[in-house]
Scaffold this motif. Structure first.
Motif, PDB file in Angstrom:
ATOM      1  N   ASP A 133       0.852  -1.248  -0.146  1.00 39.15           N
ATOM      2  CA  ASP A 133       0.033  -0.055  -0.188  1.00 39.15           C
ATOM      3  C   ASP A 133       0.798   1.212   0.170  1.00 39.15           C
ATOM      4  N   GLN A 183       0.183   8.378  -1.122  1.00 42.93           N
ATOM      5  CA  GLN A 183      -0.606   9.784  -1.768  1.00 42.93           C
ATOM      6  C   GLN A 183       0.446  10.698  -2.485  1.00 42.93           C
ATOM      7  N   THR A 239      -7.969   9.031  -0.944  1.00 43.43           N
ATOM      8  CA  THR A 239      -7.705   8.268   0.265  1.00 43.43           C
ATOM      9  C   THR A 239      -9.371   7.763   0.625  1.00 43.43           C
TER      10      THR A 239
HETATM   11  C1  RAM Z   1      -6.599   4.998   2.641  1.00 42.04           C
HETATM   12  C2  RAM Z   1      -5.057   4.902   3.000  1.00 42.04           C
HETATM   13  C3  RAM Z   1      -4.402   3.854   2.155  1.00 42.04           C
HETATM   14  C4  RAM Z   1      -4.688   4.177   0.550  1.00 42.04           C
HETATM   15  C5  RAM Z   1      -6.036   4.230   0.490  1.00 42.04           C
HETATM   16  C6  RAM Z   1      -6.723   4.570  -0.997  1.00 42.04           C
HETATM   17  O1  RAM Z   1      -7.347   4.032   3.231  1.00 42.04           O
HETATM   18  O2  RAM Z   1      -4.697   6.212   2.983  1.00 42.04           O
HETATM   19  O3  RAM Z   1      -3.151   4.093   2.301  1.00 42.04           O
HETATM   20  O4  RAM Z   1      -4.090   3.266  -0.312  1.00 42.04           O
HETATM   21  O5  RAM Z   1      -6.935   5.203   1.326  1.00 42.04           O
END
Ligand code: RAM
Length: 348
Positions: A133, A183, A239
Motif C-alpha cells: 500500500d 498519496q 484516500t
Molecule cells: C486510505 C489509506 C491507504 C490508501 C487508500 C486509498 O485507506 O490512505 O493508504 O491506499 O486510502
C-alpha cells in the motif's frame, strides 16, 4: 499498544456475495476491528501486519485478505497498529516485532524514511519486511507490494474528475497525511499530468489539503476547501477515509451534485453517496487481494523461495503467480472504476 488477533476468515471467504469483475475481488467480513480471542493458524511461520492505522475499512479488508492467506499457509498471524496514521506511532510496533523474533512484518508505512532505523533493526534480527500500500525507501525493506502503478492511479483519477467537471475549472485535492508515500507519489504524478497533458489545459489545481486519514479532520478540510475556493468545480480525494468524509459533507450541503467528488474509495463506504447522486464514479483496487498477495510474498521470502531479486517469481494462492520487478516491487494490477451500474456487485 493495540494488538488485534483476528479469527480466521474461512467463513468470510464462504460468504462471497458476488462474482466480481476483477480477480479475487473478495468480500469483507464486516471488519469489526477484531477480537482478542484467537489468532489464525499456528504453524512455523509467524507474520505480523501493521497498517497505517486501525479503524480504517480499507485496512480491515487488507487484513482479512492477509489472514485468509495466512490460514492457507498455516501461519500464525496477528494485526497490530496505532489509531493515528503517524510514523512515530508505528515505530514501537516494529521494535516489538524484532524483539519477538517474528518471521515477517507486512506494513503500510506512514513515512518513507522515518521507519527505516526500526526496520533495519528488525531485518538484522532476521525479520523479512514487506511493505504494501505505502512503501518506504526501497533499500529499507525486502519487497513492496504495489496495488497498481502510480501512473495508472494518477491517470485514472484525472480522467474521472475531468469527465465529471466537463474538462474545465478549479479542482482541489483532499489527501491523507502529508508524509504518505503513496498519496504523495500519486499527487506528484497528477500535478505533472495536469501541467503536461493538453487534455487537461482547462483544469487548475488550486489547493491540496490533508485530512490525515481521520474522518472528522477530512470532513472539516472539505468544508474549508469549499469556503476558501468559491469557484471550486471538483475534489479528488486519493484516500478512502478522505473521499468518504468529503462525500458525507457534500451530500448534506448546497454543493451536492454541483461540486464533483472522485478519488479512491471502498464500494461499501461510497455506496450511499453513489445512490444519492453525490458521487458518480471513483476508483480503487481490491485491498483484500493486496493483503493476500503481501502475505504470500512474505512467506516466499521466509521460506527462501525468493530473495526479492528482480525476476524472482512466487505463487500467491488464488491469485496465481507473480514476479518481482525492479526495485523489489510486485504489482497487483490496475485500478478499477466503480459507478452506479456496477457498485452493487461489490461488497468490501
Ligand atoms: C486510505 C489509506 C491507504 C490508501 C487508500 C486509498 O485507506 O490512505 O493508504 O491506499 O486510502
Amino acid at each position: 499498544m493495540k494488538i488485534q488477533k483476528r479469527r480466521p476468515t474461512a467463513l468470510a471467504a464462504l460468504l462471497l456475495t458476488a462474482t466480481f469483475a476483477f480477480a479475487g475481488c473478495g468480500s469483507d467480513d464486516g471488519g469489526d476491528g477484531g477480537s482478542a480471542d484467537g489468532g489464525s493458524g499456528g504453524g512455523d511461520l509467524s507474520i505480523t501486519m501493521l497498517p497505517k492505522n486501525l479503524g480504517n475499512a480499507y485496512f480491515d479488508t487488507s487484513t482479512d485478505g492477509a489472514e485468509r492467506a495466512a490460514d492457507e499457509l498455516s501461519a500464525e498471524f496477528e494485526e497490530v497498529g496505532p489509531d493515528t496514521a503517524s510514523p512515530d506511532a508505528q515505530v514501537s510496533y516494529i521494535n516489538t516485532v524484532a524483539q519477538q523474533g517474528k518471521d515477517a512484518l507486512i506494513l503500510s508505512a506512514n513515512d518513507p524514511d522515518a521507519l527505516c532505523d526500526a526496520i533495519d533493526e528488525a531485518r538484522s534480527a532476521d525479520v523479512k519486511v514487506v511493505t504494501f500500500d505505502a512503501d518506504t525507501n526501497p533499500d529499507c525493506r525486502d519487497l513492496f507490494i504495489n496495488q497498481a502503478t502510480a501512473e495508472g492511479i494518477a491517470a485514472k483519477q484525472l480522467e474521472l474528475i475531468s469527465e465529471q467537471i466537463g474538462g474545465e475549472g478549479e479542482i482541489a485535492i483532499l489527501s491523507a497525511s502529508a508524509n504518505a508515500t503513496n498519496q504523495n507519489a500519486w499527487i506528484e504524478m497528477m500535478e505533472t499530468e495536469l501541467a503536461d497533458n493538453p487534455d487537461y489545459a482547462g483544469i487548475e489545481l488550486v489547493d491540496t489539503v490533508y485530512g490525515d486519514d481521520e474522518d472528522q479532520k477530512s470532513f472539516d478540510q472539505t468544508e474549508a476547501l469549499l469556503q476558501n475556493h468559491p469557484d471550486l468545480k471538483g475534489i479528488i480525494s486519493p484516500t478512502t477515509v478522505g473521499i468518504a468524509a468529503a462525500a458525507r459533507y457534500l451530500s448534506d450541503s448546497e454543493y451536492k451534485g454541483k461540486v464533483a467528488l472522485t478519488g479512491l474509495g471502498t464500494p461499501n463506504q461510497m455506496r450511499e453517496y453513489v445512490d444519492n447522486g453525490t458521487v458518480t464514479a471513483f476508483a480503487l483496487w481490491n485491498p483484500g487481494d493486496l493483503g493476500y498477495l503481501a502475505t504470500y510474498a512474505a512467506a516466499a521470502l521466509v521460506n527462501g523461495d525468493i530473495s526479492g531479486e528482480e525476476g524472482d517469481s512466487f505463487d500467491a494462492g488464488d491469485l496465481g503467480s507473480f514476479e518481482v520487478g525492479a526495485d523489489g516491487v510486485v504489482l497487483l494490477g490496475e485500478p478499477f472504476t466503480f459507478d452506479k451500474d456496477n457498485i452493487a456487485d461489490f461488497d468490501f
